[in-house]
Write an enzyme that holds these catalytic residues in place. Structure first.
Site, short mmCIF file in Angstrom:
data_model
loop_
_atom_site.label_atom_id
_atom_site.label_comp_id
_atom_site.label_asym_id
_atom_site.label_seq_id
_atom_site.Cartn_x
_atom_site.Cartn_y
_atom_site.Cartn_z
CE LYS A 212 -3.30 2.91 0.68
NZ LYS A 212 -4.30 3.23 -0.31
CB CYS A 266 -3.68 8.53 0.25
SG CYS A 266 -5.12 7.77 1.00
N1 NAD Z 1 -10.27 7.71 2.53
C1 NAD Z 1 -9.56 7.07 1.60
O1 NAD Z 1 -9.72 7.32 0.41
C2 NAD Z 1 -8.60 5.99 1.99
C3 NAD Z 1 -8.11 5.14 0.97
C4 NAD Z 1 -7.25 4.11 1.33
C5 NAD Z 1 -6.87 3.95 2.66
N2 NAD Z 1 -7.33 4.80 3.62
C6 NAD Z 1 -6.91 4.57 5.01
O2 NAD Z 1 -8.02 4.05 5.75
C7 NAD Z 1 -7.92 4.47 7.11
C8 NAD Z 1 -9.18 5.19 7.50
O3 NAD Z 1 -9.30 6.33 6.69
P1 NAD Z 1 -10.67 7.11 6.49
O4 NAD Z 1 -10.49 8.01 5.32
O5 NAD Z 1 -11.82 6.16 6.52
O6 NAD Z 1 -10.70 7.97 7.83
P2 NAD Z 1 -11.92 8.82 8.43
O7 NAD Z 1 -11.32 9.88 9.25
O8 NAD Z 1 -12.89 9.14 7.34
O9 NAD Z 1 -12.68 7.77 9.40
C9 NAD Z 1 -12.11 7.23 10.53
C10 NAD Z 1 -13.22 6.98 11.55
O10 NAD Z 1 -12.65 6.29 12.66
C11 NAD Z 1 -13.26 6.80 13.84
N3 NAD Z 1 -12.40 6.45 14.97
C12 NAD Z 1 -11.25 7.04 15.39
N4 NAD Z 1 -10.74 6.37 16.43
C13 NAD Z 1 -11.57 5.32 16.67
C14 NAD Z 1 -11.57 4.27 17.61
N5 NAD Z 1 -10.60 4.12 18.51
N6 NAD Z 1 -12.59 3.37 17.58
C15 NAD Z 1 -13.59 3.51 16.68
N7 NAD Z 1 -13.64 4.49 15.76
C16 NAD Z 1 -12.62 5.37 15.74
C17 NAD Z 1 -13.43 8.28 13.58
O11 NAD Z 1 -14.40 8.84 14.42
C18 NAD Z 1 -13.85 8.26 12.10
O12 NAD Z 1 -15.25 8.18 11.95
C19 NAD Z 1 -6.66 5.36 7.19
O13 NAD Z 1 -5.58 4.56 7.58
C20 NAD Z 1 -6.48 5.81 5.75
O14 NAD Z 1 -5.14 6.13 5.48
C21 NAD Z 1 -8.19 5.80 3.30
#
Ligand code: NAD
Length: 421
Positions: A212, A266
């Site tokens: 990744k 990202c």
């Molecule tokens: N958004 C993208 O396009 C994308 C693509 C690939 C990978 N990622 C990866 O996926 C992961 C999540 O990203 P995202 O964009 O969904 O983030 P986001 O901020 O949209 O969502 C994360 C959620 O997790 C919740 N949260 C935080 N701590 C928590 C806990 N201890 N227990 C339960 N919930 C908790 C937050 O309240 C939030 O709703 C990251 O590592 C990111 O790098 C994101």
């Protein structure tokens, strides 16, 4: 053992669509989020993020009873952790969200459960997660100690969906499935097969983590090459867009397009996870980050030069009379996401430093919260083009592409996207 109940920890851009995809296949899904407001919205069958088609799927899943959200984890057969993984001030990865998720799910784990880390993570994070789980639950065995026969299976399966196309890509994309053992990987593939139609390719957890990061570092390095070329061409008075068009006529050359820098959560973040683990080796990757982070400052310098030229050609004006217009604040075209946006950084800096009026146009969010750019005022495209003296094109939004003829008539235009070429 099949998966009857699946729990997704973190219901954001990745977790909520994933939870919805399982629920749409009639799995019982328990979504967990620390944000009470998020939980309440989802339990009403609504969504708190912008993603096409997600609202319909969540609404159906909640109304039919397959998806439910809560703030505290409950027993399930599989746990998918999709919490944020930002970096700290020093570019070191911040794994505290994963640790908090582990602390929350550990008490409800039972023999036979599968725990998958979906968050983008530095190499070794999955093993660390397994260690944290093992210390919290000494009554259960984990893959690092018990190998193939552990009570709990642990894997890393990174997500690579494109915002705006998540519901389709979740199903169609290939998945890298990195098991801590081969039985962990096998169980994870069985789980993803619930909705994934792409290939599920098995590897170990460390390779999956690095895969990744590699994908995003590859993009970053290639964009840095284009950005560096743009700075060199500026100095040598060469049109970089023409240059790249000509060079790309070579059958084995495919240079990307330069821009005002690199944004988003990202590409601007993940390469640092490689650098932080191997600082003495990741020289090119680190330099690419620095080149891309430096690009917004180069754009600001160009805007200052443009203002000086304008004043030299309009001796009756002083700097306070000069109005600057910034076009686009999002980190890429046709979205409203401002996270790590170089366009936003450039516009903020201009708004702070310029003594005259600054206006900005962001067609994807016409009600940006007051103060996002200090005293700068949001206005319509036509008004900005008419009123401003200096124009800074930062994002190639569709609305700007549709007006390329008008942009090409502007005398003092800094075009960071090559719209006018
Ligand atoms: N958004 C993208 O396009 C994308 C693509 C690939 C990978 N990622 C990866 O996926 C992961 C999540 O990203 P995202 O964009 O969904 O983030 P986001 O901020 O949209 O969502 C994360 C959620 O997790 C919740 N949260 C935080 N701590 C928590 C806990 N201890 N227990 C339960 N919930 C908790 C937050 O309240 C939030 O709703 C990251 O590592 C990111 O790098 C994101």
């Amino acid at each position: 053992m099949s998966f009857e109940t699946i729990s997704v920890i973190g219901l954001g851009y990745i977790g909520l669509p994933t939870a919805a995809a399982f629920a749409a296949r009639k799995k019982k899904v328990i979504g967990v989020d620390v944000n009470q407001q998020t939980v309440d919205i989802i339990n009403k069958g609504e969504i708190h993020i912008v993603e096409p088609e997600l609202d319909m799927v969540v609404h159906a899943a909640v109304t039919e009873g397959y998806l439910r959200a809560t703030t505290s984890p409950e027993p399930a057969d599989a746990f998918l952790v999709a919490v944020p993984t930002p970096f700290k001030e020093n570019h070191e990865p911040d794994l505290s969200y994963i640790q908090a998720a582990v602390d929350a799910i550990a008490p409800v784990l039972k023999q036979g459960d599968l725990v998958i880390l979906e968050s983008t993570s530095p190499v070794g994070a999955t093993e660390m997660m397994a260690e944290w789980l093992a210390s919290a639950r000494p009554d259960l065995t984990f893959p690092q100690d018990a190998g193939e026969n552990s009570d709990i299976s642990v894997a890393h399966c990174p997500e690579r969906v494109l915002p705006g196309h998540v519901m389709r890509e979740l199903v169609e994309n290939d998945r890298i499935v990195g098991g801590m053992t081969s039985s962990c990987a096998r169980r994870s593939v069985e789980l993803y097969r619930t909705f994934v139609e792409g290939e599920c390719i098995v590897t170990d957890a460390r390779t999956a983590e690095m895969c990744k990061l590699t994908e995003n570092a590859f993009r970053d390095v290639n964009i840095a090459f284009a950005n560096e070329l743009s700075v060199i061409c500026d100095k040598l008075d060469i049109n970089v867009w023409e240059l790249i068009g000509l060079a790309n006529r070579h059958p084995r050359v495919s240079i990307l397009q330069p821009g005002p820098g690199v944004g988003g959560h990202c590409i601007a973040v993940d390469p640092w996870f490689i650098v932080s683990r191997t600082p003495e080796l990741a020289k090119l990757i680190k330099t690419a980050r620095e080149v891309n982070d430096d690009k917004p400052h180069r754009v600001i310098d160009q805007v200052k030069i443009s203002i000086q030229e304008y004043l030299q050609n309009n001796l009756d004006k002083n700097i306070k009379d000069v109005c600057v217009a910034c076009y686009g604040l999002a980190f890429k075209a046709d979205i409203d996401d401002l996270r790590e946006s170089p366009a936003l950084l450039i516009a903020q800096k201009i708004a702070q430093e310029h003594a005259g009026d600054v206006v900005f146009v962001e067609p994807n969010d016409e009600q940006l919260s007051a103060g996002v750019l200090g005293a700068a005022r949001q206005c319509a495209l036509s008004e900005a083009m008419e009123k401003a003296d200096i124009h800074v094109l930062l994002v190639d939004h569709k609305e700007f592409n549709d007006n390329v003829d008008k942009f090409s008539e502007l005398e003092y235009l800094t075009d960071t996207r090559g719209l006018v070429k």
